[in-house]
Design a protein around this motif. Structure first.
Motif, PDB file in Angstrom:
ATOM      1  N   TYR A 230       0.803  -1.222   0.000  1.00  0.00           N
ATOM      2  CA  TYR A 230       0.000   0.000   0.000  1.00  0.00           C
ATOM      3  C   TYR A 230       0.842   1.280   0.000  1.00  0.00           C
ATOM      4  O   TYR A 230       0.343   2.356  -0.332  1.00  0.00           O
ATOM      5  CB  TYR A 230      -0.917   0.020   1.223  1.00  0.00           C
ATOM      6  N   VAL A 231       2.087   1.166   0.400  1.00  0.00           N
ATOM      7  CA  VAL A 231       2.897   2.361   0.640  1.00  0.00           C
ATOM      8  C   VAL A 231       3.089   3.236  -0.604  1.00  0.00           C
ATOM      9  O   VAL A 231       2.935   4.461  -0.528  1.00  0.00           O
ATOM     10  CB  VAL A 231       4.248   1.982   1.285  1.00  0.00           C
ATOM     11  N   PRO A 232       3.415   2.675  -1.774  1.00  0.00           N
ATOM     12  CA  PRO A 232       3.646   3.547  -2.935  1.00  0.00           C
ATOM     13  C   PRO A 232       2.460   4.442  -3.279  1.00  0.00           C
ATOM     14  O   PRO A 232       2.638   5.632  -3.575  1.00  0.00           O
ATOM     15  CB  PRO A 232       3.956   2.552  -4.058  1.00  0.00           C
ATOM     16  N   ALA A 233       1.245   3.892  -3.252  1.00  0.00           N
ATOM     17  CA  ALA A 233       0.071   4.705  -3.578  1.00  0.00           C
ATOM     18  C   ALA A 233      -0.173   5.772  -2.525  1.00  0.00           C
ATOM     19  O   ALA A 233      -0.578   6.902  -2.847  1.00  0.00           O
ATOM     20  CB  ALA A 233      -1.164   3.813  -3.716  1.00  0.00           C
ATOM     21  N   LEU A 234       0.079   5.449  -1.279  1.00  0.00           N
ATOM     22  CA  LEU A 234      -0.106   6.426  -0.209  1.00  0.00           C
ATOM     23  C   LEU A 234       0.955   7.522  -0.263  1.00  0.00           C
ATOM     24  O   LEU A 234       0.664   8.688   0.027  1.00  0.00           O
ATOM     25  CB  LEU A 234      -0.107   5.725   1.153  1.00  0.00           C
ATOM     26  N   VAL A 235       2.173   7.163  -0.635  1.00  0.00           N
ATOM     27  CA  VAL A 235       3.210   8.187  -0.833  1.00  0.00           C
ATOM     28  C   VAL A 235       2.786   9.142  -1.932  1.00  0.00           C
ATOM     29  O   VAL A 235       2.948  10.367  -1.819  1.00  0.00           O
ATOM     30  CB  VAL A 235       4.573   7.537  -1.153  1.00  0.00           C
ATOM     31  N   PHE A 236       2.207   8.612  -3.004  1.00  0.00           N
ATOM     32  CA  PHE A 236       1.705   9.464  -4.074  1.00  0.00           C
ATOM     33  C   PHE A 236       0.660  10.447  -3.548  1.00  0.00           C
ATOM     34  O   PHE A 236       0.728  11.652  -3.835  1.00  0.00           O
ATOM     35  CB  PHE A 236       1.103   8.594  -5.184  1.00  0.00           C
ATOM     36  N   LEU A 237      -0.298   9.976  -2.781  1.00  0.00           N
ATOM     37  CA  LEU A 237      -1.344  10.853  -2.258  1.00  0.00           C
ATOM     38  C   LEU A 237      -0.782  11.894  -1.292  1.00  0.00           C
ATOM     39  O   LEU A 237      -1.306  13.003  -1.195  1.00  0.00           O
ATOM     40  CB  LEU A 237      -2.428  10.033  -1.561  1.00  0.00           C
ATOM     41  N   ALA A 238       0.271  11.539  -0.572  1.00  0.00           N
ATOM     42  CA  ALA A 238       0.869  12.466   0.385  1.00  0.00           C
ATOM     43  C   ALA A 238       1.802  13.469  -0.272  1.00  0.00           C
ATOM     44  O   ALA A 238       2.077  14.535   0.297  1.00  0.00           O
ATOM     45  CB  ALA A 238       1.645  11.684   1.445  1.00  0.00           C
ATOM     46  N   SER A 239       2.258  13.169  -1.462  1.00  0.00           N
ATOM     47  CA  SER A 239       3.273  14.001  -2.114  1.00  0.00           C
ATOM     48  C   SER A 239       2.655  15.070  -3.002  1.00  0.00           C
ATOM     49  O   SER A 239       1.450  15.072  -3.284  1.00  0.00           O
ATOM     50  CB  SER A 239       4.188  13.107  -2.967  1.00  0.00           C
ATOM     51  N   ASP A 240       3.511  15.956  -3.493  1.00  0.00           N
ATOM     52  CA  ASP A 240       3.060  17.007  -4.410  1.00  0.00           C
ATOM     53  C   ASP A 240       2.700  16.458  -5.789  1.00  0.00           C
ATOM     54  O   ASP A 240       2.119  17.168  -6.609  1.00  0.00           O
ATOM     55  CB  ASP A 240       4.150  18.070  -4.553  1.00  0.00           C
ATOM     56  N   GLU A 241       3.022  15.207  -6.041  1.00  0.00           N
ATOM     57  CA  GLU A 241       2.679  14.586  -7.324  1.00  0.00           C
ATOM     58  C   GLU A 241       1.160  14.511  -7.520  1.00  0.00           C
ATOM     59  O   GLU A 241       0.681  14.448  -8.651  1.00  0.00           O
ATOM     60  CB  GLU A 241       3.277  13.183  -7.405  1.00  0.00           C
ATOM     61  N   SER A 242       0.417  14.502  -6.415  1.00  0.00           N
ATOM     62  CA  SER A 242      -1.042  14.365  -6.492  1.00  0.00           C
ATOM     63  C   SER A 242      -1.744  15.687  -6.207  1.00  0.00           C
ATOM     64  O   SER A 242      -2.868  15.703  -5.706  1.00  0.00           O
ATOM     65  CB  SER A 242      -1.518  13.300  -5.489  1.00  0.00           C
ATOM     66  N   GLN A 243      -1.118  16.793  -6.549  1.00  0.00           N
ATOM     67  CA  GLN A 243      -1.653  18.096  -6.175  1.00  0.00           C
ATOM     68  C   GLN A 243      -2.982  18.437  -6.842  1.00  0.00           C
ATOM     69  O   GLN A 243      -3.683  19.351  -6.416  1.00  0.00           O
ATOM     70  CB  GLN A 243      -0.635  19.193  -6.464  1.00  0.00           C
ATOM     71  N   MET A 244      -3.377  17.702  -7.880  1.00  0.00           N
ATOM     72  CA  MET A 244      -4.687  17.923  -8.495  1.00  0.00           C
ATOM     73  C   MET A 244      -5.669  16.798  -8.186  1.00  0.00           C
ATOM     74  O   MET A 244      -6.691  16.646  -8.855  1.00  0.00           O
ATOM     75  CB  MET A 244      -4.536  18.084 -10.010  1.00  0.00           C
ATOM     76  N   VAL A 245      -5.380  16.025  -7.136  1.00  0.00           N
ATOM     77  CA  VAL A 245      -6.246  14.907  -6.743  1.00  0.00           C
ATOM     78  C   VAL A 245      -6.883  15.233  -5.405  1.00  0.00           C
ATOM     79  O   VAL A 245      -6.192  15.335  -4.389  1.00  0.00           O
ATOM     80  CB  VAL A 245      -5.450  13.590  -6.636  1.00  0.00           C
ATOM     81  N   THR A 246      -8.197  15.400  -5.387  1.00  0.00           N
ATOM     82  CA  THR A 246      -8.899  15.625  -4.122  1.00  0.00           C
ATOM     83  C   THR A 246     -10.334  15.134  -4.228  1.00  0.00           C
ATOM     84  O   THR A 246     -10.929  15.127  -5.310  1.00  0.00           O
ATOM     85  CB  THR A 246      -8.865  17.104  -3.693  1.00  0.00           C
ATOM     86  N   GLY A 247     -10.862  14.682  -3.106  1.00  0.00           N
ATOM     87  CA  GLY A 247     -12.220  14.174  -3.062  1.00  0.00           C
ATOM     88  C   GLY A 247     -12.378  12.807  -3.693  1.00  0.00           C
ATOM     89  O   GLY A 247     -13.498  12.345  -3.916  1.00  0.00           O
ATOM     90  N   GLY A 248     -11.272  12.146  -3.967  1.00  0.00           N
ATOM     91  CA  GLY A 248     -11.320  10.867  -4.654  1.00  0.00           C
ATOM     92  C   GLY A 248     -10.875   9.708  -3.787  1.00  0.00           C
ATOM     93  O   GLY A 248     -10.805   9.803  -2.556  1.00  0.00           O
TER      94      GLY A 248
END
Length: 279
Positions: A230-248
């Motif tokens: 699970y860690v890689p996907a959670l790192v993505f959500l925590a990082s600036d790489e996912s700055q346009m991801v919200t409410g999902g």
């Protein structure tokens, strides 16, 4: 540069299972981590494991339904490191009982931990982020039981399902502050240690159950996940790489929630295993 370099993360429920893996995985990517748990031993062990390999962490034990504890965690993180960038709402009480068997007080307690704890920590972390101008990330740990009807686990399923729309609503409210809120869906999860996993499976198969479940035979990818999956996907959500991801929501469940219900992907395995509480 590491993907979470310079970020400060608060992780609730840092047991040796999923929460601990998240905290250690974040630290490996450069985050400074606050490890929280109702169990002082779990929180301290997680922080010590991070420090033992050169990371920065500290532990705070307490109850996620206690507003004073929640505020202490967030304040201590901000006092020590200046800000809070990431919150992972992972704390839960695994208490597998059904509609006809769970006492009302236990039902309410489970909902208070899952939903009340997420509410208190999200509010406190968001207030801190707004004060410091931090465009942070908040992630609520869901479950495949949030999206499907699991028998014999009514409070857990109800609480995790409630987090789905809590996530969406909080995301909309905090969007103007640049704070992102997302869900993450894991599924039945085995311990990292293969021998411990083998024993857990054997014990689950031997235990009588009103609702027997063939987790292995019904699982599309053939092997059940371990926390590090699970860690890689959670790192993505925590990082600036996912700055346009919200409410999902990001789902890492080996295809479990995508599977058409009558199809048996691995017929003949007929092995039940444990979710260590119902993931």
């Amino acid at each position: 540069m590491k993907r979470l370099e310079g970020k400060v993360a608060v992780v609730t429920g840092t047991s040796p299972h999923i929460g601990g893996a998240i905290a250690r995985g974040f630290a490996a990517e450069g985050a400074r981590v606050v490890c929280t748990d109702l169990s002082e031993s779990h929180a301290k062990t997680c922080a010590e494991q991070i420090e033992a390999v050169g990371g920065e962490a500290f532990a705070v034990a307490g109850d996620v339904t206690d507003p004073a504890h929640v505020q202490e965690v967030v304040d201590r993180a901000a006092d020590r490191w200046g800000h809070v960038d990431v919150l992972i709402n992972n704390a839960v009480w695994f208490n597998k009982k059904g509609l006809l068997t769970v006492p009302l007080e236990e039902y309410r307690r489970q909902l208070d931990i899952i939903l009340g704890g997420a509410f208190l920590f999200t509010r406190a972390a968001a207030e801190s982020m707004i004060r410091t101008g931090t465009r942070g990330s908040i992630v609520n740990i869901l479950s495949t039981a949030a999206w499907q009807g699991e028998p014999g686990n009514i409070a857990y399923s109800t609480g995790k399902s409630g987090l789905i729309n809590f996530t969406r609503s909080a995301a909309m409210e905090l969007a103007r502050h640049g704070i992102r809120v997302n869900g993450f869906t894991p599924t039945v999860t085995l311990p990292e240690d293969p021998e411990v996993a083998r024993r857990a499976m054997a014990e689950a198969m031997a235990a009588p159950s009103e609702y027997p479940m063939d987790f292995v035979g019904q699982f599309p990818l053939g092997r059940l996940p371990v926390p590090s999956d699970y860690v890689p996907a959670l790192v993505f959500l925590a990082s600036d790489e996912s700055q346009m991801v919200t409410g999902g929501n990001i789902t890492v469940d080996g295809g479990a929630t995508a599977k058409y219900w009558p199809w048996t992907p691995h017929p003949g395995t007929a092995e039940a295993t444990t979710s260590e509480g119902g993931m």
